[in-house]
Design a protein around this motif. Structure first.
Motif, short mmCIF file in Angstrom:
data_model
loop_
_atom_site.label_atom_id
_atom_site.label_comp_id
_atom_site.label_asym_id
_atom_site.label_seq_id
_atom_site.Cartn_x
_atom_site.Cartn_y
_atom_site.Cartn_z
N ASN A 23 0.85 -1.16 0.21
CA ASN A 23 -0.16 0.03 0.20
C ASN A 23 0.84 0.77 0.20
O ASN A 23 0.39 2.16 1.11
CB ASN A 23 -1.13 0.16 1.30
CG ASN A 23 -1.75 0.99 1.37
OD1 ASN A 23 -1.49 1.75 0.10
ND2 ASN A 23 -1.72 1.83 2.97
N GLY B 85 -1.38 -3.35 2.69
CA GLY B 85 -2.77 -2.85 2.68
C GLY B 85 -4.04 -3.43 3.19
O GLY B 85 -3.99 -3.75 4.48
N GLU B 86 -5.16 -3.92 2.81
CA GLU B 86 -6.44 -4.30 3.55
C GLU B 86 -5.99 -5.91 4.28
O GLU B 86 -6.27 -5.95 5.44
CB GLU B 86 -7.30 -4.68 2.31
CG GLU B 86 -8.69 -4.77 2.95
CD GLU B 86 -10.20 -4.61 1.82
OE1 GLU B 86 -11.14 -5.84 2.21
OE2 GLU B 86 -9.77 -3.97 1.17
N SER C 231 -19.55 -2.19 8.36
CA SER C 231 -18.97 -0.56 7.30
C SER C 231 -20.31 0.26 8.04
O SER C 231 -22.04 0.33 7.91
CB SER C 231 -20.07 -1.33 5.77
OG SER C 231 -19.46 -2.21 5.27
N ASP D 30 -16.90 3.66 2.02
CA ASP D 30 -16.07 3.37 2.17
C ASP D 30 -14.77 3.26 3.14
O ASP D 30 -14.04 3.49 3.37
CB ASP D 30 -15.08 5.08 1.17
CG ASP D 30 -15.28 4.99 -0.38
OD1 ASP D 30 -16.06 3.84 -1.33
OD2 ASP D 30 -15.69 6.27 -0.21
N LEU E 70 -10.59 0.78 8.50
CA LEU E 70 -10.66 0.48 7.16
C LEU E 70 -10.66 2.36 6.48
O LEU E 70 -11.67 1.91 5.83
CB LEU E 70 -9.73 -0.11 7.53
CG LEU E 70 -9.17 -0.55 6.16
CD1 LEU E 70 -7.82 -0.06 6.47
CD2 LEU E 70 -8.73 -2.43 5.08
N ALA F 201 -11.12 3.40 2.99
CA ALA F 201 -11.07 3.36 1.08
C ALA F 201 -10.49 4.75 0.47
O ALA F 201 -11.66 5.33 0.43
CB ALA F 201 -11.62 2.20 0.56
N SER G 235 -7.08 3.58 -4.66
CA SER G 235 -6.16 2.90 -4.14
C SER G 235 -5.94 2.80 -2.87
O SER G 235 -4.95 1.76 -2.30
CB SER G 235 -5.61 2.56 -5.51
OG SER G 235 -3.85 3.87 -5.34
N TRP G 236 -5.83 3.50 -1.99
CA TRP G 236 -5.05 3.86 -0.53
C TRP G 236 -5.88 3.51 0.50
O TRP G 236 -7.59 3.86 0.57
CB TRP G 236 -4.57 5.48 -0.36
CG TRP G 236 -3.69 5.64 -1.27
CD1 TRP G 236 -3.48 6.73 -1.88
CD2 TRP G 236 -2.20 5.19 -0.35
NE1 TRP G 236 -2.14 6.93 -2.55
CE2 TRP G 236 -1.59 6.32 -1.69
CE3 TRP G 236 -1.36 5.05 0.03
CZ2 TRP G 236 0.09 6.41 -1.59
CZ3 TRP G 236 -0.28 4.91 -0.07
CH2 TRP G 236 0.24 5.65 -0.41
N ARG G 237 -5.31 3.12 1.12
CA ARG G 237 -6.26 2.15 2.42
C ARG G 237 -5.79 2.80 3.51
O ARG G 237 -3.87 2.67 3.63
CB ARG G 237 -6.42 0.76 2.53
CG ARG G 237 -6.49 -0.02 1.47
CD ARG G 237 -8.27 -0.01 1.55
NE ARG G 237 -8.95 -0.24 0.37
CZ ARG G 237 -9.17 0.23 -1.21
NH1 ARG G 237 -8.52 1.42 -0.76
NH2 ARG G 237 -9.69 -0.59 -1.77
#
Length: 291
Positions: free
Chosen positions: A64, A125-126, A138, A142, A160, A162, A165-167
């Motif tokens: 990430n 990342g995720e 959720s 996002d 988390l 979003a 493309s960044w997390r």
């Protein structure tokens, strides 16, 4: 009377012996057949597709991070950067350090109703947050809430985010934010991605982001850029107005068992950890120009 029974017994002895052998053969054959049958798996019911074991599924664990294009200037390389508050700059370093190949990630501290939390781009990342599991819920399309990670010490559950493309992971404390505070973070924390791929963050209302010079728990928590990760060579570039030349190494980079040093020049702290030669060259030769 005894002779009568003896005649009857002797007259059926061969027949009884044959029946006995058949019974024994059947008793032996049934378990053997059972063993053979048990080796063949039962077919799934019609309409049911066998699913892979969850722990054996392959997870994407792409870094990430952003890999900026470096410009060569003599024995040095220069990369243009954007800090997560929108400040632009240039990082000049010896080509041998290869900061562009390490990848760069944003970091910024955040206060939610006065409660401080760390907002980090996890290197994995995720997958680094999920560990192959499922989110608790959720909060927005996002933003997801994930369980507390094993071995995370005083840290609790994870929000988390979003942003393209960044997390970005907001690591809660063990006691936890309230539901209202988490919703405020999910709704008021915003991120935009610049044309060159950097992430710029903003807040509002009860959500305040760290600014250059802010300190929490003894560490600078304003906008930062991290090259690499703590499992290898790593450099943190931290705008820190008024920082002293002999500045303290941030806690997240001071692992005790590895070399780590920090230095300040022109209001910017450069902290490094990793191999001895890498660390020494990083704090001695990296130069930052803010624009």
């Amino acid at each position: 009377m005894a002779d009568q029974f003896d005649v009857i017994e002797s007259g059926r002895r061969g027949h009884r012996r044959w029946i006995g052998l058949v019974v024994v053969a059947v008793l032996v054959a049934v378990p053997v057949a059972g063993l053979v049958v048990s080796r063949e798996p039962e077919p799934p019911p019609l309409g049911v597709v066998p699913q892979p074991i969850r722990s054996l599924r392959t997870l994407s664990n792409a870094p990430n991070a952003l890999y900026p294009r470096a410009k060569v200037k003599g024995d040095d390389e220069i990369v243009r950067v954007v800090f997560p508050d929108g400040t632009r700059g240039e990082v000049r370093y010896p080509a041998e350090l290869g900061l562009d190949r390490l990848g760069v990630r944003p970091f910024r501290g955040v206060w939610i109703d006065g409660a401080y939390r760390r907002l980090v781009a996890p290197y994995g990342g995720e997958a680094e947050v999920s560990k192959g599991g499922q989110p608790i819920r959720s909060l927005t399309p996002d933003v997801q809430l994930w369980p507390r990670q094993p071995g995370s010490g005083a840290y609790g559950q994870v929000l988390l985010f979003a942003f393209g493309s960044w997390r970005m992971a907001l690591y809660d404390r063990f006691d936890g934010l309230t539901f209202e505070q988490r919703m405020a973070a999910a709704e008021r924390l915003r991120g935009r991605v610049t044309k060159d791929g950097y992430l710029v963050l903003s807040g509002g209302g009860p959500v305040r982001l760290g600014e250059p010079g802010d300190v929490a728990q003894g560490d600078p928590v304003g906008p930062q850029l991290w090259f690499g990760s703590v499992v290898g060579d790593m450099v943190a570039v931290i705008p820190l107005p008024g920082c002293a030349k002999g500045s303290q190494v941030p806690e997240m980079m001071d692992r005790g068992h590895r070399p780590a040093e920090a230095v300040c020049r022109d209001g910017v702290q450069v902290a490094a950890t990793g191999g001895r030669e890498f660390v020494e060259r990083a704090v001695k030769e990296i130069r930052i120009t803010l624009k």
